[in-house]
Design a protein around this motif. Structure first.
Motif, PDB file in Angstrom:
ATOM      1  N   THR A  63      43.364  -2.365   3.050  1.00 54.22           N
ATOM      2  CA  THR A  63      43.893  -3.317   3.605  1.00 54.22           C
ATOM      3  C   THR A  63      44.498  -4.490   2.590  1.00 54.22           C
ATOM      4  OG1 THR A  63      41.743  -4.693   3.478  1.00 54.22           O
ATOM      5  CG2 THR A  63      41.843  -2.660   4.952  1.00 54.22           C
ATOM      6  N   ASP A  64      44.863  -5.321   3.428  1.00 49.48           N
ATOM      7  CA  ASP A  64      45.598  -6.785   2.618  1.00 49.48           C
ATOM      8  C   ASP A  64      44.353  -7.347   2.101  1.00 49.48           C
ATOM      9  OD1 ASP A  64      47.983  -6.098   3.160  1.00 49.48           O
ATOM     10  OD2 ASP A  64      48.082  -7.223   5.095  1.00 49.48           O
ATOM     11  N   VAL A 114      46.964   1.148   8.925  1.00 53.76           N
ATOM     12  CA  VAL A 114      46.359   0.930   7.356  1.00 53.76           C
ATOM     13  C   VAL A 114      46.418   2.196   6.647  1.00 53.76           C
ATOM     14  CG1 VAL A 114      44.487  -0.154   5.931  1.00 53.76           C
ATOM     15  CG2 VAL A 114      44.967  -1.004   8.409  1.00 53.76           C
TER      16      VAL A 114
END
Length: 119
Positions: A63-64, A114
């Motif tokens: 994920t970011d 994702v």
């Protein structure tokens, strides 16, 4: 993050690729942690004792925010199991000399689209 049966671990680090590998190694080990936080050997996983272990541990999601995993612990996460999993994850991060913050993903975090690392 807890969603019914799911609990999550999010690793925030300046080295997300290395953190993802440490999390992947930890996730494989999470499957053998019992309700008391003990990491069981194959010989100990006989089914003869009332062992409470995760039903499922997800792949690592990239994920970011950082790499994360989800675990299905059947609607509850016993204190011993959570502490055992955290101990394992910290050991894997330390083995790779990664400085990181281990936390839970936001409750409203969505995993659609994702990327992930398959265990």
């Amino acid at each position: 993050m807890t969603d019914g049966n799911l609990s999550g671990f999010l690793v925030v680090s300046d080295a997300p690729e290395k953190a993802a590998e440490a999390l992947r190694a930890a996730a494989v080990r999470f499957c053998t942690v019992d309700q008391n936080g003990k990491e069981l050997t194959r010989e100990e996983m006989t089914g003869e004792c009332p062992q409470y272990m995760p039903n499922y541990v997800s792949d690592v999601h990239l994920t970011d925010l950082g790499p994360m995993i989800l675990t299905d612990t059947k609607g509850e996460l016993p204190k011993g199991m959570g502490e055992g999993m955290l101990r394992i994850l910290v050991a894997e991060l330390q083995a790779q000399e990664i400085a990181a913050l281990v936390t839970t993903p936001p409750v409203d975090f969505a995993l659609e689209d994702v990327p992930r690392i398959v265990l």
